[in-house]
Scaffold this active site. Sequence first.
Site, mmCIF file in Angstrom:
data_model
loop_
_atom_site.group_PDB
_atom_site.id
_atom_site.type_symbol
_atom_site.label_atom_id
_atom_site.label_comp_id
_atom_site.label_asym_id
_atom_site.label_seq_id
_atom_site.Cartn_x
_atom_site.Cartn_y
_atom_site.Cartn_z
ATOM 1 N N GLY A 171 0.924 -1.264 0.085
ATOM 2 C CA GLY A 171 -0.056 0.058 -0.006
ATOM 3 C C GLY A 171 0.798 0.974 -0.022
ATOM 4 O O GLY A 171 2.109 0.944 0.374
ATOM 5 N N VAL A 229 1.658 -8.878 5.667
ATOM 6 C CA VAL A 229 2.345 -7.972 6.417
ATOM 7 C C VAL A 229 1.282 -6.697 6.480
ATOM 8 O O VAL A 229 1.827 -5.632 6.247
ATOM 9 C CB VAL A 229 3.903 -7.573 6.164
ATOM 10 C CG1 VAL A 229 4.408 -6.813 7.281
ATOM 11 C CG2 VAL A 229 4.450 -8.729 5.702
ATOM 12 N N HIS A 230 0.199 -6.833 6.934
ATOM 13 C CA HIS A 230 -0.610 -5.854 7.202
ATOM 14 C C HIS A 230 -1.030 -5.092 6.053
ATOM 15 O O HIS A 230 -2.462 -5.431 5.372
ATOM 16 C CB HIS A 230 -0.243 -4.732 8.207
ATOM 17 C CG HIS A 230 0.263 -5.180 9.452
ATOM 18 N ND1 HIS A 230 -0.327 -6.369 10.083
ATOM 19 C CD2 HIS A 230 1.433 -5.084 10.148
ATOM 20 C CE1 HIS A 230 0.156 -6.600 11.166
ATOM 21 N NE2 HIS A 230 1.295 -6.039 11.192
ATOM 22 N N ASP A 231 -0.312 -4.324 5.254
ATOM 23 C CA ASP A 231 -0.711 -3.647 4.174
ATOM 24 C C ASP A 231 0.416 -4.143 2.942
ATOM 25 O O ASP A 231 0.221 -3.335 1.899
ATOM 26 C CB ASP A 231 -0.760 -2.056 4.141
ATOM 27 C CG ASP A 231 0.775 -1.638 4.647
ATOM 28 O OD1 ASP A 231 1.643 -2.444 5.160
ATOM 29 O OD2 ASP A 231 0.856 -0.354 4.337
ATOM 30 N N SER A 232 1.103 -4.958 3.186
ATOM 31 C CA SER A 232 1.904 -5.734 2.187
ATOM 32 C C SER A 232 1.498 -7.172 1.864
ATOM 33 O O SER A 232 1.841 -7.887 2.753
ATOM 34 C CB SER A 232 3.388 -5.394 2.464
ATOM 35 O OG SER A 232 4.265 -6.088 1.499
#
Length: 549
Positions: A271, A497-500
């Site tokens: 993101g 990884v949250h936004d990855s």
Amino acid sequence: KTSIGGGYISKHIEPMFLVTGNNITSHRTYIEELKNYDMPGVYNGLNTIQDTPWKVNREILNVAKTVFNDDSRNRGGLITSKLMDMPNKPHSINKKDKNEEELKAFSKWKSEMTIVYTQNQKLRSKRLAEANTIYIADKFVDEDRIHHAGRLCFRDRFYYVTGYFNPQGTDLAKALHMFANKKPLGKVGERYLCLQLANTYGQDKISLDDRIKWVHNNKDAIVASARDPFKTSFWEKADKPWQFLAATFEFENMLRYGLSYESGLPCNIDGSCNGLQNFSAVLRDEVGGKAVNLTDNDTPADIYQVVADTVISKLKISSDPIAKQWLSWGIDRKATKRSVMVLPYGGTRYSCVEFVDEYVSDREEKGDLPPFTDRPKANIFLANLIWDSIGNTVIKAREAMDWLQKVARLCAATKTPVHWTTPLGFPVKQAYYSQKDMIVKTKMMGRIRIRSNTDKINKRKQANGISPNFVHALDATHMFLTIDHCLQKGVKDFGMVHDSYATLPCDMDKLNECARSAFIQMYSEMDPLEHFKDQITALIPEKKRHKIS
């Protein structure tokens, strides 16, 4: 699909709770309450991530072990056992009577000692973390398949349980992971392998086609890095050197075996300042959306560089001598990145100072010594400029944060935790309580101070926590929706990884499409902010509800 009993498949490890974290310790019934919520999308997403089989990247492990055990190599950004030298003591330090100049010298020495000591402690901590990462990877290097257990925090965010060696870890930790399920690259995999090389090297602010061209223009250096990483330093100059090196090995194999080569390299999409992306989407902010790449741009927008450019402009017109020192040393996007990135997660003017100090320390570790005569003062000076420049660039996000904080204060005034459900039905309960100290007298250790929670809601912590927790919950919802969309298209391997989001190179086009369609679904089928408001209204006394309209 239960709130208790997941995690490792072992009789020697206690079953884990679905949700963990300090925030829920005051809610003994919270775990039990989770059983009453229908949230199949959350459970399916969590189980899918845990079902993903991994294996250790043996080539990266061999390079890392060699570098770590040989201080003379100092490659790939790994921390050596050498520490920074302590500053020499002034000759007058042992004198009882000191004049004004000697007192200044003594004070300066103490300040320098504190900085060096702090840096050395950080270096020791980083080296220990690297040692643990390599040790665990080496322990599992011969396994054909390994799985990482995971669980959620009270905001629905996913975390791997394994310490140090996990796909959410450092650059080295991520590079040590390969998907156990390999697939032929094909044309799609070739393209995304090239994009992975460009992105991890730092060529991620140019168009996609230009990134592919960059790889072909640097083909010889990339292959040389793969064939002998000890004789070339090209890979070390990458933003993420170990992940870049891992990609060079796969690139060299692709050239050798062709597009039928089966690769297990995790390729990822990230993101662009994800917190601001969510705020821009929920507020339908076209200006903010363009700055964080929610619009179709030929060349990616870089909000960190926009803020950095604003800071530089302000430095140029400032008459303060510190401004000249910063200009002479130079400012890049890394100076503003963390301050901008954490804004939706509760960033403050004070946190800016901390991030600037870390930025200076990182450059100092690489031998780029700062020119400041008073480093703390210089950090505060730049932090204030960064904070003001963020305000010039991001406006609506701060308005939303202010509104959320007002809501949290109103709830706290009525001694009520902030409670809402995500679009996928996960219940978020934010309750930060005030603490009190209790002194306990013991025979063995004397007086011990114990800190415990009271039953009083902490208004300040509630207000500071609501914005980051709201955005984290949206992050988590998007991730689980993306996984659901991917499963429908046959994608089964995930490193999150949250936004990855990461998957196999050949499946990256599907992951890209699914991440976008999931984001559109989340903000078109439901208005998360309005949904939050509808639920929170019931927690606020009727006579005060007009304050959140």
